[in-house]
Motif scaffolding. Sequence first.
Motif, PDB file in Angstrom:
ATOM      1  N   THR A  45       0.838  -1.200   0.000  1.00 17.77           N
ATOM      2  CA  THR A  45       0.000   0.000   0.000  1.00 17.77           C
ATOM      3  C   THR A  45       0.873   1.250   0.000  1.00 17.77           C
ATOM      4  O   THR A  45       2.098   1.171   0.123  1.00 17.77           O
ATOM      5  N   GLY A  46       0.219   2.413  -0.113  1.00 17.42           N
ATOM      6  CA  GLY A  46       0.936   3.668  -0.056  1.00 17.42           C
ATOM      7  C   GLY A  46       1.426   4.113  -1.419  1.00 17.42           C
ATOM      8  O   GLY A  46       1.167   3.494  -2.456  1.00 17.42           O
ATOM      9  N   ARG A  47       2.198   5.175  -1.424  1.00 14.48           N
ATOM     10  CA  ARG A  47       2.652   5.734  -2.699  1.00 14.48           C
ATOM     11  C   ARG A  47       3.685   4.858  -3.386  1.00 14.48           C
ATOM     12  O   ARG A  47       3.976   5.061  -4.572  1.00 14.48           O
ATOM     13  N   ALA A  53       3.303   1.487  -3.491  1.00 15.89           N
ATOM     14  CA  ALA A  53       2.627   0.194  -3.633  1.00 15.89           C
ATOM     15  C   ALA A  53       3.154  -0.528  -4.868  1.00 15.89           C
ATOM     16  O   ALA A  53       3.383   0.083  -5.921  1.00 15.89           O
TER      17      ALA A  53
END
Length: 237
Positions: A91-93, A95
């Motif tokens: 997840t996250g920027r 990912a």
Amino acid sequence: MSLRLAFVVVVSTAVILLGSCQVSPTPPPFATATPSRDTPPSFIQSPTCRGEALSAPILEDTFDIKPPPTPTPTPTVTPTPVLGRVERIATGRFATWYRYVHPKYGFAFYFPPDWKIASEDAHSVSLAAQATGYHLNIGFKAAGETEVSIQRTGVPAGDEVVRGRVRFLGQTLPRYVLVYQGEVIAVLYNRALEVRVDDRIFTLSLDCMTLDCGDGIPPEVQAFADRIVASFEWVEP
């Protein structure tokens, strides 16, 4: 008459010689004596004339002399270098990217899934870009490790040109490119010189690792390398 006179002269001479010498008798040998370290060595005494020995005493005892044991050399133990670990990000920027974490030097960075770790040792890690001959080379050490060298020894032929800047652990680094015959063949962050951040030191460069660099580093590879450098962060060692 002459034979009798010669005999008398010989006998007289023998008596004179025996009278001037003292003959010390040789002690009888023991029938079953065996030399040992508790029994002092015996000597065969020789006749002496006027207090001067006619021959040197003979040492009858013998000893076994063994050479000292050869010492066993102590093997040199080379410590196993501490390497980083790779984690998958969900997840996250970042990912679908991977995260490289170094537990000893306390830093981490992110890299795309089609980039691979080409090599790694105690003070460097190299990322191969998209199965090409271009590698992002990262050197690192503690500020106190003065005996460790992470500085590159040279750069290929070409002109150094400043093209932009990139953020790195809170600092802004000048981004030099090495141009040869109109093509970018290397990206030198901070001119590939050492960058000190707190008590750790880094070097960063994107290089061509093959003999054929005529087409230069593609712009998209350069852009990914910039993002990897900008993704560095501190972690608990």
